[in-house]
Structures are given as structure tokens and as C-alpha cells.
Design an enzyme around this catalytic site. Structure first.
Site, mmCIF file in Angstrom:
data_model
loop_
_atom_site.group_PDB
_atom_site.id
_atom_site.type_symbol
_atom_site.label_atom_id
_atom_site.label_comp_id
_atom_site.label_asym_id
_atom_site.label_seq_id
_atom_site.Cartn_x
_atom_site.Cartn_y
_atom_site.Cartn_z
ATOM 1 N N LEU A 1 10.661 5.537 17.885
ATOM 2 C CA LEU A 1 11.111 5.309 19.259
ATOM 3 C C LEU A 1 9.989 4.729 20.121
ATOM 4 C CD1 LEU A 1 13.533 5.564 21.151
ATOM 5 C CD2 LEU A 1 12.733 7.857 21.742
ATOM 6 N N GLU B 1 0.825 -1.198 0.000
ATOM 7 C CA GLU B 1 0.000 0.000 0.000
ATOM 8 C C GLU B 1 0.866 1.258 0.000
ATOM 9 O OE1 GLU B 1 -4.044 -1.836 1.969
ATOM 10 O OE2 GLU B 1 -2.739 -0.662 3.277
ATOM 11 N N SER C 1 12.403 6.220 7.718
ATOM 12 C CA SER C 1 12.049 5.939 9.108
ATOM 13 C C SER C 1 12.480 4.522 9.462
ATOM 14 C CB SER C 1 10.534 6.079 9.304
ATOM 15 O OG SER C 1 10.157 5.696 10.613
ATOM 16 N N CYS D 1 -1.141 6.247 9.862
ATOM 17 C CA CYS D 1 0.086 5.636 10.378
ATOM 18 C C CYS D 1 -0.218 4.362 11.150
ATOM 19 C CB CYS D 1 0.800 6.641 11.283
ATOM 20 S SG CYS D 1 2.326 6.021 12.008
ATOM 21 N N ASN E 1 -3.550 4.677 15.753
ATOM 22 C CA ASN E 1 -4.664 4.370 14.861
ATOM 23 C C ASN E 1 -5.038 2.901 14.998
ATOM 24 O OD1 ASN E 1 -4.887 6.998 13.467
ATOM 25 N ND2 ASN E 1 -2.791 6.530 12.839
ATOM 26 N N GLU F 1 10.445 -2.524 7.058
ATOM 27 C CA GLU F 1 11.575 -1.835 7.694
ATOM 28 C C GLU F 1 12.608 -1.532 6.610
ATOM 29 O OE1 GLU F 1 14.381 -0.070 9.157
ATOM 30 O OE2 GLU F 1 12.909 -0.489 10.739
ATOM 31 N N CYS G 1 6.292 -5.081 15.581
ATOM 32 C CA CYS G 1 5.898 -4.023 16.517
ATOM 33 C C CYS G 1 4.422 -4.219 16.856
ATOM 34 C CB CYS G 1 6.141 -2.649 15.906
ATOM 35 S SG CYS G 1 7.894 -2.328 15.556
#
EC number: 2.1.1.192
Length: 388
Positions: A238, A109, A215, A359, A316, A184, A133
């Protein structure tokens, strides 16, 4: 007669014949010039073709009118310009557009985010993600593979073509690219770096290095390597003020803890001009997990030696997630604590959440081919960078 060219993914020459064509979107300018040299052409021809490809989003050699017919014919025999296709489009009430883009038999996406003074494109680097994550929808899909250069820069190419064709609607051309989509980026340096080189190249998309942002969640050896390869703006995921919380929500922290991560960030800043001396700290706000005023004080103390600005990101939601979004009042109190220490602190405006484009909500369509033991390896150690 067969020709040979080195592809970005391998140092092994590929023989060009009637069954094999090089996708020119896989090549940065240096590789393009080598490709044209192998065709018996002068390097400036590579620049001409790149200008057509990226300035005009042209994928048809016959439309490149300042290229002679003989060369156009030769290119049609051995090369192609093939960007991944959009298979689904969703438009948010706030103007955000999410495209599902086919990469082989799967989807990633890409998100277009228009604002008053800019338009940002959020680009994916992998099919899925192996870092797991806990607050991220992409991580719950598992990991399949790295995207090729053509599949990364092809997202920008496809979006630029769509937006360019729709200028009559008032859509703003792409001014910024953020490598913050699925995956990543530092686990795919082999393909991410050449793609970013094309974004920056005057014969590519010609973006300022301050307008291309990568990022990362903290693959420290790869971050050290990045600083020797390219200079772009850096943002770091972070999300916690201490190792106890980060170990839980960002598992790679168990291998590269916060102190180690921030050390690598400071080393990158010493090499970089794109960041103007500071990094962007991304901090997702999870209700009663990392959003208390005590956490804000800890974060301020943690970052006192790292020049930065802080983006607070309201979480979100996605189905099955164990978290809640911090209330506006908790976010406001957290922000005020940080500002009292002198930190530039911004609460990121949520965009595209009504189409799951915000996000942490990107999911795509991923066939998980990474066994859990391999995922743990990817979290716990750096894969050979030459192999990713």
C-alpha cells in the site's frame, strides 16, 4: 515414437523427441499425472516422482529406487529435473543469505531469512519489474520477462537443497515462502499459481496455505482472478494513506486507485481461509513523504473497513534513490497512532541490508526489454491474463 504433453505456458502440445525434454519442475501434480498418463503409466507414479523431487530434492532418476528401471529409463529419454543454478551467494552478519540465481542469460535474487522459530524464503516471480515503484531497486532495473514455473519453484528447490545439505550448521529448514522478490506476481499468474500449488501440495513442499504469501502492488483484475484459482495468504504493497502520495510512488495507482484496490482485497478475503479474515498491509516508511502523524491518522481512517494487520517497513536505500529512511522516532510515533485505533502494528526488522538483500533492495541482472510505452501499458491496464 513421439509423445505429446501440454506445457504450463501453452495449451499447444509439445512433441517429445530426442531433442526435447520436459522439465518436470514446470508441472504441478495434475499436469504430472497427465504427463505420466501420456507415457502409459498410472497416476500414482507421478506422486512417487514428485515425492523424490520435492521431499528429497532429488534430480537424478537413477536415485529413485522405488521406481522400476524401465520407467526410469523412459523418463531419462523424455524428461529432466532442472532447477536454476546459484551463481553467487552472499551471507549477512544476521544469518540472512542472498542467492543470485541464473535464469537464462540473466539473474534473479532469492533470499533466505532465518529466525528463531521459522525460516522464510523470499522468491522472485519476474526478471525485473515493469511497475516502476519509485522506492524499489528492482523497479529501476526495468523488465525483461516472466519466470517459468520451474524458475519459480526451482528457487525453493535450490534453497531447500542447500539448506538441507547444511543442517549440521544449524540452518533451519524453510517453513514459509513469500512471493515478495523481484517482480509483480499478479502479472505472471500463469506461472506463479502452479508454482504455489507445488509449494502447498503434500507431494510437493507441503507448506500450509497460511505459510505461503503473495504480495501485490494492486493489479486488481488479476487479484480478483487469483481468488478463484488458489487460496494463499495475501499482503498488499500500500505504502500511502491517500491517492495523491500513492500516485507518485506506486504508479499503478493511477489506474487502480486505493478504493478500487481495497475493494478487491475485501473480495479476496471473502473467498480465503488462508488469511484468517485479514490482510497484511505493507507500508514503507519514507522520511517526510508518508510518515507523518497526519498520514497515520489518514491510514487508520482508510483501513477501518478492511480487516488487517500493518507492517511498517523502514525504507532500505539504494544508489540514486531520492528518498531517505524515516527516523526511529517518526516510525515510533506513526506506529503509536495506528495502535491507538486498535490496529495490530509491527515494525519489520531489517534483515540482510549489509548484502542488499533487504526489502526493496533486490536487483539481480536484468536486460531491460520493455519499452517505456509497454511499461505504461502494464501499469495502466491488465495484460491478457492468459498471455502472462
Amino acid at each position: 515414437m513421439s509423445e505429446q504433453i501440454v506445457t504450463p505456458e501453452s495449451s499447444t502440445p509439445v512433441v517429445l523427441n530426442n531433442e526435447t525434454k520436459i522439465n518436470l519442475l514446470d508441472l504441478n501434480r495434475q499436469q504430472m499425472r497427465e504427463f505420466f498418463k501420456n507415457l502409459g503409466e498410472k497416476p500414482f507414479r507421478a506422486d512417487q516422482v514428485m515425492k523424490w523431487m520435492y521431499h528429497y530434492c532429488c534430480d537424478n532418476f537413477d536415485e529413485m529406487t522405488d521406481i522400476n528401471k524401465v520407467l526410469r529409463g523412459k523418463l531419462k529419454e523424455v524428461a529432466e529435473i532442472r532447477a536454476p543454478e546459484v551463481v553467487e551467494e552472499q551471507r549477512s552478519s544476521d544469518g540472512t543469505i542472498k542467492w543470485a540465481i541464473a535464469v537464462g542469460d540473466q539473474r534473479v535474487e532469492t533470499v533466505y531469512i532465518p529466525e528463531d522459530d521459522r525460516a522464510t524464503l523470499c522468491v522472485s516471480s519476474q526478471v525485473g519489474c515493469a511497475l516502476e515503484c519509485k522506492f524499489c531497486s528492482t523497479a529501476q532495473q526495468g523488465f525483461n520477462r516472466n519466470l517459468r514455473v520451474s524458475e519459480i519453484i526451482g528457487q525453493v528447490w535450490r534453497a531447500a537443497k542447500i539448506v538441507g545439505a547444511a543442517k549440521v550448521t544449524g540452518q533451519r529448514p524453510i517453513t514459509n515462502v513469500v512471493m515478495m522478490g523481484m517482480g509483480e506476481p499478479l502479472l505472471n499468474l500463469t506461472n506463479v499459481v502452479p508454482a504455489m500449488e507445488i509449494m502447498l501440495d503434500d507431494f510437493g513442499f507441503g507448506l500450509s496455505k497460511r505459510r505461503v504469501t503473495l504480495s501485490t502492488s494492486g493489479v486488481v483484475p488479476a487479484l480478483d482472478k487469483l481468488g478463484d484459482m488458489i487460496d494463499v495468504a495475501l499482503a498488499i504493497s500500500l505504502h500511502a494513506p491517500n491517492d495523491t502520495i500513492r500516485d507518485e510512488i506506486v504508479p499503478i495507482n493511477k489506474k487502480y486507485n486505493i478504493e478500487t484496490f481495497l475493494g478487491a482485497v475485501r473480495r479476496y478475503l471473502e473467498k480465503s481461509n488462508a488469511n484468517q479474515g485479514r490482510v497484511t498491509i505493507e507500508y514503507v516508511m519514507l522520511d517526510h513523504v508518508n510518515d507523518g502523524t497526519e498520514h497515520a491518522h489518514q491510514l487508520a481512517e482508510l483501513l477501518k473497513e478492511t480487516p488487517c494487520k500493518i507492517n511498517l517497513i523502514p525504507w532500505n536505500p539504494f544508489p540514486g534513490a531520492p528518498y531517505g529512511r524515516s527516523s526511529n522516532s517518526r516510525i515510533d510515533r506513526f506506529s503509536k497512532v495506528l495502535m491507538s485505533y486498535g490496529f495490530t502494528t509491527i515494525v519489520r526488522k531489517t534483515r540482510g541490508d549489509d548484502i542488499d538483500a533487504a526489502c526493496g533492495q533486490l536487483a539481480g541482472d536484468v536486460i531491460d526489454r520493455t519499452k517505456r510505452t509497454l511499461r505504461k501499458r502494464m501499469q495502466g491496464e491488465v495484460i491478457d491474463i492468459k498471455a502472462i
